[in-house]
Design an enzyme around this catalytic site. Structure first.
Site, PDB file in Angstrom:
ATOM      1  N   LYS A  25     -20.650  -5.913 -22.072  1.00 28.21           N
ATOM      2  CA  LYS A  25     -19.966  -7.174 -21.604  1.00 28.21           C
ATOM      3  C   LYS A  25     -18.667  -7.410 -22.278  1.00 28.21           C
ATOM      4  O   LYS A  25     -17.662  -7.249 -22.008  1.00 28.21           O
ATOM      5  CB  LYS A  25     -20.992  -8.327 -21.319  1.00 28.21           C
ATOM      6  CG  LYS A  25     -22.070  -8.194 -20.289  1.00 28.21           C
ATOM      7  CD  LYS A  25     -23.003  -9.329 -20.136  1.00 28.21           C
ATOM      8  CE  LYS A  25     -24.038  -9.005 -18.986  1.00 28.21           C
ATOM      9  NZ  LYS A  25     -23.347  -8.761 -17.574  1.00 28.21           N
ATOM     10  N   TYR A  53     -34.728  -9.184 -18.619  1.00 31.90           N
ATOM     11  CA  TYR A  53     -33.692  -8.335 -17.698  1.00 31.90           C
ATOM     12  C   TYR A  53     -32.864  -7.285 -18.677  1.00 31.90           C
ATOM     13  O   TYR A  53     -32.203  -7.754 -19.647  1.00 31.90           O
ATOM     14  CB  TYR A  53     -32.809  -9.092 -16.995  1.00 31.90           C
ATOM     15  CG  TYR A  53     -31.772  -8.304 -16.086  1.00 31.90           C
ATOM     16  CD1 TYR A  53     -32.339  -7.971 -14.838  1.00 31.90           C
ATOM     17  CD2 TYR A  53     -30.319  -8.212 -16.509  1.00 31.90           C
ATOM     18  CE1 TYR A  53     -31.164  -7.001 -14.199  1.00 31.90           C
ATOM     19  CE2 TYR A  53     -29.646  -7.578 -15.908  1.00 31.90           C
ATOM     20  CZ  TYR A  53     -29.859  -7.150 -14.748  1.00 31.90           C
ATOM     21  OH  TYR A  53     -29.013  -6.159 -14.166  1.00 31.90           O
ATOM     22  N   TYR A 105     -25.729  -6.798  -4.969  1.00 30.88           N
ATOM     23  CA  TYR A 105     -26.714  -7.664  -4.405  1.00 30.88           C
ATOM     24  C   TYR A 105     -26.671  -8.380  -3.176  1.00 30.88           C
ATOM     25  O   TYR A 105     -26.812  -9.679  -2.945  1.00 30.88           O
ATOM     26  CB  TYR A 105     -27.471  -8.641  -5.641  1.00 30.88           C
ATOM     27  CG  TYR A 105     -28.084  -8.169  -6.483  1.00 30.88           C
ATOM     28  CD1 TYR A 105     -29.282  -7.600  -6.678  1.00 30.88           C
ATOM     29  CD2 TYR A 105     -27.309  -8.077  -7.894  1.00 30.88           C
ATOM     30  CE1 TYR A 105     -29.986  -6.977  -7.703  1.00 30.88           C
ATOM     31  CE2 TYR A 105     -27.963  -7.395  -9.015  1.00 30.88           C
ATOM     32  CZ  TYR A 105     -29.270  -6.891  -8.882  1.00 30.88           C
ATOM     33  OH  TYR A 105     -29.738  -6.343 -10.068  1.00 30.88           O
ATOM     34  N   ASP A 163     -31.589  -5.923 -27.020  1.00 31.79           N
ATOM     35  CA  ASP A 163     -30.485  -6.047 -25.897  1.00 31.79           C
ATOM     36  C   ASP A 163     -29.374  -7.273 -26.337  1.00 31.79           C
ATOM     37  O   ASP A 163     -30.038  -8.416 -25.837  1.00 31.79           O
ATOM     38  CB  ASP A 163     -31.247  -6.005 -24.671  1.00 31.79           C
ATOM     39  CG  ASP A 163     -30.163  -6.027 -23.706  1.00 31.79           C
ATOM     40  OD1 ASP A 163     -28.952  -6.283 -23.713  1.00 31.79           O
ATOM     41  OD2 ASP A 163     -30.682  -5.754 -22.266  1.00 31.79           O
TER      42      ASP A 163
END
Length: 431
Positions: free
Chosen positions: A278, A148, A20, A249
């Site tokens: 993660k 997200y 980003y 998720d």
């Protein structure tokens, strides 16, 4: 190899795209030479207490001796072998551990490359499941506002299309349905009106919907919001009622981050499909898992394709699986629950002074997640050096200044971290 020198940093600025970021006016980089425990050592000798756990993942701290040993032992055997037609002990034992740890009913494991890929796998599982049941029209997803789920195309399509990070691509993404985000706070009193619109959408569109995908209890990059376990229980019931699969998720929340081993456990529910990533490897390398029920796996396998149509090159990478297995062993041996409770207590105490500042909209903590929400966005280029000057690594986004420390962080380091967060917020108010 030591940390980058001046020439390397110049090359970095001119040629390397960071997450980003712009290549026209790239943000300043802080070169890291080494990392150990909860500290990052910069090439100029400064040490920073890492409040980000490398985006939720390094739950045991850096350079962990047991994880190092697992990696060394496995790399001497084999670092990788294709998973098509072959198998190996690290994948088998890791999958066994995941089936044991995860909510009841999740008995089939698909090991992939990254969190975003695990979401892609979950979406494809849901679509192929209904296709195998003779209902190919059930191919759309319903997701939540402020959600997200990753940066790949399928994952982007179920992220918040307005407030998410992918509005630029909205014209080329699959068009999904979106329900309002849950408004009842984690410890709030649930009202049926909070989930009424989700029920209306499911009632109206269930004939074309394959699955509801959500982040259970904690909406991460879409706003760092914590919502009611009762809302999640009701959503599970609605999915059953309208025959829509539930995809959880848990990439960010899995393995203790929210105060439960999995965030679904706060509500006592089991999804049909669960995504993990993660912290799975303790932050050592990329690996993800998508777990599904036996019924989903059997239905897909009995369908026209005769198999599930996905197979990454680095699926079930032995090196990553070996480290992940040791990471999960460390979770159990080190009593993650007590560690996270201690972190939660320290975050609540340390961040509370920020609540008195007029620039602050909210301060909230759940498990090993601490959030200061401002009324106005922060400038990353402005605040990042302010944190570094105070000896901590915190990377805000938008209006959110947040941390998710490694579970091993000491009370002293945690107090230093939270004090720096409050001090930077106070300094911003004076500017």
């Amino acid at each position: 190899m030591r940390g980058p020198d001046t020439e390397q940093l110049a090359f970095d600025s001119q040629h390397i795209w960071h997450p980003y970021s712009s290549m026209i006016n790239p943000p300043p980089m802080f070169p890291v030479e080494s990392a150990s425990g909860v500290r990052l050592r910069l090439t100029d000798g400064r040490e920073l207490i890492d409040g980000m756990a490398s985006w939720w993942s390094v739950v045991h701290g850096y350079n962990h001796p047991a994880l190092n040993q697992a990696a060394h032992e496995q790399i001497d055997r084999m670092s990788h072998v294709m998973f098509g037609g072959l198998t190996h002990s690290p994948a088998i034992e890791l999958s066994r551990k995941l089936v044991e740890m995860t909510p009841e009913g999740l008995e089939r494991v698909f090991l992939a490359d990254s969190g975003s890929v695990s979401v892609e796998v979950a979406l494809k599982m849901a679509i192929q499941y209904w296709h195998a049941r003779g209902k190919p029209e059930k191919h759309r997803m319903i997701s939540l506002r402020s959600g997200y789920h990753g940066d790949t195309f399928g994952a982007m399509s179920v992220c918040d299309p307005v407030n998410g990070m992918h509005e630029l691509f909205s014209g080329v993404l699959a068009q999904q349905l979106f329900a309002p985000r849950p408004e009842t706070p984690f410890d709030g009193s649930f009202a049926a009106t909070d989930i009424a619109e989700l029920e209306r959408l499911l009632a109206q569109h269930h004939g074309e919907l394959a699955a509801l995908i959500l982040e259970p209890i904690v909406q991460g990059a879409g706003g760092m919001r914590f919502y009611s376990p009762e809302w999640l229980r009701q959503a599970r019931a609605l999915c059953d009622q309208y025959k829509v699969l539930l995809i959880a998720d848990e990439i960010a929340t899995g393995f203790g981050r929210s105060g439960e081993l999995f965030a679904c456990n706060h509500a006592g529910i089991s999804p049909d499909i669960m995504c993990l990533g993660k912290a799975l490897t303790g932050g050592y390398m990329t690996l993800a898992a998508t777990l599904a029920t036996a019924e989903i796996a059997q239905t897909i396998s009995a369908g026209g394709a005769g198999c599930f149509m996905h197979g990454p090159t680095f699926m079930a990478n032995p090196l990553a699986c070996a480290v992940a297995l040791e990471s999960l062993n460390q979770l159990e041996q080190q009593d993650w629950h007590t560690q996270v409770q201690r972190i939660e207590s320290g975050l609540k105490q340390g961040l509370e002074p920020a609540r008195a500042l007029t620039s602050i909209a909210d301060v909230r903590v759940l498990g090993a997640i601490g959030v200061i929400e401002r009324h106005e966005p922060v400038s990353l280029a402005q605040v990042q050096p302010m944190f570094v000057d105070r000896g901590v690594w915190v990377r805000p986004f938008g209006r959110l200044v947040y941390v998710m420390p490694a579970y091993i962080m000491s009370d002293v380091d945690l107090a230093t971290l939270t004090a720096a967060m409050v001090a930077v917020m106070q300094e911003l108010d004076r500017l």
